[in-house]
Design a protein around this motif. Structure first.
Motif, PDB file in Angstrom:
ATOM      1  N   SER A   1       0.836  -1.198   0.000  1.00 14.79           N
ATOM      2  CA  SER A   1       0.000   0.000   0.000  1.00 14.79           C
ATOM      3  C   SER A   1       0.871   1.248   0.000  1.00 14.79           C
ATOM      4  O   SER A   1       1.973   1.258   0.555  1.00 14.79           O
ATOM      5  N   ASP A   2       0.351   2.300  -0.617  1.00 16.62           N
ATOM      6  CA  ASP A   2       1.088   3.564  -0.615  1.00 16.62           C
ATOM      7  C   ASP A   2       1.304   4.065   0.800  1.00 16.62           C
ATOM      8  O   ASP A   2       2.374   4.574   1.139  1.00 16.62           O
ATOM      9  N   SER A   3       0.264   3.932   1.625  1.00 16.12           N
ATOM     10  CA  SER A   3       0.343   4.374   3.023  1.00 16.12           C
ATOM     11  C   SER A   3       0.392   3.164   3.935  1.00 16.12           C
ATOM     12  O   SER A   3      -0.392   2.227   3.772  1.00 16.12           O
ATOM     13  N   ARG A   4       1.250   3.191   4.865  1.00 14.81           N
ATOM     14  CA  ARG A   4       1.418   2.113   5.838  1.00 14.81           C
ATOM     15  C   ARG A   4       0.174   1.999   6.711  1.00 14.81           C
ATOM     16  O   ARG A   4      -0.317   2.994   7.253  1.00 14.81           O
ATOM     17  N   ASN A   5      -0.364   0.790   6.847  1.00 14.96           N
ATOM     18  CA  ASN A   5      -1.509   0.545   7.724  1.00 14.96           C
ATOM     19  C   ASN A   5      -0.985   0.306   9.133  1.00 14.96           C
ATOM     20  O   ASN A   5      -0.415  -0.747   9.433  1.00 14.96           O
ATOM     21  N   LEU A   6      -1.170   1.278  10.008  1.00 13.33           N
ATOM     22  CA  LEU A   6      -0.577   1.223  11.340  1.00 13.33           C
ATOM     23  C   LEU A   6      -1.417   0.389  12.292  1.00 13.33           C
ATOM     24  O   LEU A   6      -2.648   0.383  12.239  1.00 13.33           O
ATOM     25  N   ASN A   7      -0.728  -0.319  13.183  1.00 14.59           N
ATOM     26  CA  ASN A   7      -1.341  -1.312  14.054  1.00 14.59           C
ATOM     27  C   ASN A   7      -1.573  -0.737  15.451  1.00 14.59           C
ATOM     28  O   ASN A   7      -0.635  -0.295  16.120  1.00 14.59           O
ATOM     29  N   TYR A   8      -2.822  -0.780  15.888  1.00 18.16           N
ATOM     30  CA  TYR A   8      -3.186  -0.264  17.218  1.00 18.16           C
ATOM     31  C   TYR A   8      -2.417  -0.975  18.324  1.00 18.16           C
ATOM     32  O   TYR A   8      -1.984  -0.341  19.302  1.00 18.16           O
ATOM     33  N   TYR A   9      -2.223  -2.272  18.190  1.00 22.93           N
ATOM     34  CA  TYR A   9      -1.618  -3.047  19.275  1.00 22.93           C
ATOM     35  C   TYR A   9      -0.118  -2.804  19.405  1.00 22.93           C
ATOM     36  O   TYR A   9       0.451  -2.951  20.485  1.00 22.93           O
ATOM     37  N   VAL A  10       0.518  -2.413  18.311  1.00 21.14           N
ATOM     38  CA  VAL A  10       1.918  -1.980  18.415  1.00 21.14           C
ATOM     39  C   VAL A  10       1.978  -0.687  19.225  1.00 21.14           C
ATOM     40  O   VAL A  10       2.839  -0.517  20.101  1.00 21.14           O
ATOM     41  N   ALA A  11       1.051   0.227  18.937  1.00 20.96           N
ATOM     42  CA  ALA A  11       0.998   1.482  19.697  1.00 20.96           C
ATOM     43  C   ALA A  11       0.747   1.216  21.177  1.00 20.96           C
ATOM     44  O   ALA A  11       1.352   1.853  22.048  1.00 20.96           O
ATOM     45  N   ARG A  12      -0.130   0.280  21.468  1.00 18.34           N
ATOM     46  CA  ARG A  12      -0.431  -0.035  22.869  1.00 18.34           C
ATOM     47  C   ARG A  12       0.802  -0.608  23.569  1.00 18.34           C
ATOM     48  O   ARG A  12       1.080  -0.267  24.723  1.00 18.34           O
ATOM     49  N   ALA A  13       1.551  -1.463  22.857  1.00 12.31           N
ATOM     50  CA  ALA A  13       2.757  -2.039  23.463  1.00 12.31           C
ATOM     51  C   ALA A  13       3.781  -0.958  23.770  1.00 12.31           C
ATOM     52  O   ALA A  13       4.443  -0.990  24.820  1.00 12.31           O
ATOM     53  N   ILE A  14       3.920   0.015  22.866  1.00  7.83           N
ATOM     54  CA  ILE A  14       4.856   1.113  23.111  1.00  7.83           C
ATOM     55  C   ILE A  14       4.352   2.015  24.227  1.00  7.83           C
ATOM     56  O   ILE A  14       5.118   2.452  25.097  1.00  7.83           O
ATOM     57  N   ALA A  15       3.046   2.285  24.242  1.00 10.80           N
ATOM     58  CA  ALA A  15       2.482   3.142  25.295  1.00 10.80           C
ATOM     59  C   ALA A  15       2.630   2.509  26.673  1.00 10.80           C
ATOM     60  O   ALA A  15       2.658   3.220  27.691  1.00 10.80           O
ATOM     61  N   ARG A  16       2.722   1.173  26.732  1.00 10.41           N
ATOM     62  CA  ARG A  16       2.870   0.478  28.015  1.00 10.41           C
ATOM     63  C   ARG A  16       4.261   0.657  28.628  1.00 10.41           C
ATOM     64  O   ARG A  16       4.500   0.207  29.750  1.00 10.41           O
ATOM     65  N   CYS A  17       5.181   1.278  27.919  1.00 11.20           N
ATOM     66  CA  CYS A  17       6.527   1.526  28.457  1.00 11.20           C
ATOM     67  C   CYS A  17       6.453   2.717  29.407  1.00 11.20           C
ATOM     68  O   CYS A  17       6.885   3.836  29.090  1.00 11.20           O
TER      69      CYS A  17
END
Length: 538
Positions: A326-342
């Motif tokens: 895809s032209d634009s990357r489909n970003l994953n909510y659960y990756v964001a949640r894992a990073i936010a948990r730091c």
């Protein structure tokens, strides 16, 4: 008698005032060229030059086994090691499947083991940065002629000018290709400006050519070992001396997140990770990688890490060469949640690998970032043709999250693509008063290539944050930026003034060089087409 009088009246280094001697030595440290010969002048010169010379090392595969012997007396001075792993050269017509050959895989595994083993005997120190790069000399020989492979900082840059990441005072070193005198190197003078090729190959690729330099990194133990996978990694010693690790974007080959997790587990005192992966060029592969990212960042959340930077690089031209990209990357909510948990981090930057909206949506009711001072995130919502109400909502969410960050000094939410750039910045002064003793206000800024009006209720929300966290006055600024200045996301970083935490300066410069090479190649192709040159149809 005449000789005695000459000795008494001749100039002497030790007769100079201490301040002048220090000024001379400081000036010497900023000169180009090797300083090693000057260390023999006197003990005083040796005491200044040796720590400078040995604070930064380039380490190549043939010399890894000699790391201990070559730093036996100067080990305490080493602050930065650039581990430059060079793969085998390949021919233009060779084909490699996904991954890399066994010879390279075993060579990388052997090199990593030997480096970690050597560093396991080093005593703890405040800062020791391990910067790992992997490439083949053939990468820039055929299609990607603008690629450079460099250390993190130029040699002649003074320590006070370096980024916030401690210990990153490193020399500018030319491409780390093999030569007859391959060794652990000190500084090396080089012209660090990229060699920008403008032939058609600099921009017009095939998917095969792109995949060639984006193969997955495979790490294997020595051929003779019977251990596999996790067992082999667990047999690797612990290197307590390492406090920071860099994986910069000049390594286009992909570190599997699970491999990274195994390697990082060998550094129990790790405090900083700077990771600059590239996006995948296959949407299905991207989903699998995102699943592995979740595991990686969950492990980071339970570590004593204090600073985390993740910058997912991309090239807007590459997707056209792939059927399932895809032209634009489909970003994953659960990756964001894992990073936010730091939650224990002091500084966090996550650019393009997650969206700020997911970061704030993932926030648990009881989550608090009690030590966080700096937060830098990107969001695809920051688009001139997008729904402005969604941007306002995002910034409201950011304000609510900021109330859970009692030490917050800087928050940046930004976006940058060709022709488009914007940042929302909330910044409180590190020093509350200026030289005249007048208080410095906290500043909230919108800077972008399009007009955007911050709602009064949004400003009030951030005034509440300012009052609760800092007790300061909030000043609101709006600044305009010309989209003509933005040729890439690296240009956006530059013109928006994004915090240096987001990307290493050398990486930003390399990205800008790549896009400049692409633009120049496109102009050449366009000129050839307009002139009716036979090359126009090639």
């Amino acid at each position: 008698m005449a000789s005695d009088r000459a000795d008494r009246t001749s100039p002497s280094w030790h007769n100079l005032p201490a301040k002048i001697r220090q000024t001379i030595l400081n000036a010497l440290l900023q000169t180009d060229g090797s300083l090693a010969p000057y260390a023999t002048v006197s003990r005083e010169w040796q005491a200044v030059i040796e720590p400078h010379n040995f604070s930064r090392l380039k380490l190549t595969i043939p010399r890894i086994q000699q790391l201990d012997s070559m730093t036996f007396r100067t080990q305490r001075y080493v602050q930065y090691i650039w581990l430059c792993l060079e793969l085998e050269e390949y021919e233009l017509e060779e084909y490699y499947p996904q991954g890399m050959g066994d010879a390279d895989s075993h060579a990388i595994g052997k090199a990593l083991y030997e480096v970690v083993d050597a560093l396991s005997s080093w005593c703890d120190r405040p800062n020791l940065v391990l910067d790992i790069s992997i490439h083949s000399p053939s990468d820039s020989a055929y299609w990607f002629k603008y690629l450079t492979f460099e250390p993190d900082c130029p040699f002649n840059q003074r320590e006070s000018e370096y980024s916030e990441l401690p210990g990153l005072s490193v020399p500018a070193i030319t491409n780390c290709g093999s030569d007859d005198s391959d060794e652990i190197e000190e500084s090396d003078d080089s012209d660090d400006s990229p060699d920008l090729e403008t032939d058609d190959d600099a921009i017009y690729f095939t998917s095969y050519q792109i995949n060639k330099v984006f193969n997955q990194i495979v790490v294997k133990g020595p051929v003779e070992t019977t251990m596999e996978g996790h067992e082999w990694w667990q047999g690797m010693p612990l290197a307590r001396a390492v406090t920071a690790v860099l994986f910069r974007q000049q390594t286009r080959r992909r570190w599997p997140p699970k491999t990274m997790m195994q390697l990082l587990s060998r550094f129990p005192r790790l405090r900083e990770i700077h990771y600059e992966p590239w996006r995948e060029w296959d949407d299905g592969m991207q989903k699998r990688t995102d699943g592995d990212y979740q595991i990686l960042f969950h492990s980071v959340a339970s570590s004593p890490l204090k600073k985390l930077t993740v910058f997912e690089n991309f090239n807007q031209r590459y997707p056209i060469y792939f059927e399932r990209c895809s032209d634009s990357r489909n970003l994953n909510y659960y990756v964001a949640r894992a990073i936010a948990r730091c939650l224990e981090l002091e500084q966090l930057s996550a650019s393009f690998i997650i969206d700020a909206k997911h970061f704030f949506q993932a926030r648990g009711r009881d989550w608090e970032w009690l030590s966080l001072t700096t937060l830098v995130l990107t969001s695809g919502l920051l688009q001139p043709l997008g729904d402005h109400s969604t941007i306002q909502h995002l910034l409201f969410q950011a304000a609510r999250a900021a109330l859970r960050m009692p030490k917050l000094e800087l928050m940046e939410i930004w976006n940058g693509l060709e022709g488009v750039a914007a940042v929302f910045r909330y910044q409180t002064p590190r020093y509350k008063a200026n030289r005249e003793g007048k208080p410095r206000p906290t500043v909230m800024t919108w800077r972008g290539t399009w007009k955007f009006k911050l709602l009064v209720t949004l400003i009030q929300s951030w005034e509440h944050v300012t009052n609760k966290l800092h007790g300061d006055e909030l000043v609101v600024k709006t600044e305009s930026l010309s989209g003509r200045l933005i040729a890439s996301h690296a240009d956006a970083i530059h013109h928006l003034g994004i915090a240096e935490l987001a990307i290493r300066p050398v990486s930003q410069r390399q990205i800008r060089a790549e896009h400049l090479a692409g633009e120049e190649a496109a102009l050449v192709a366009e000129s050839s087409a307009d002139s009716g040159s036979p090359d126009a149809s090639s």
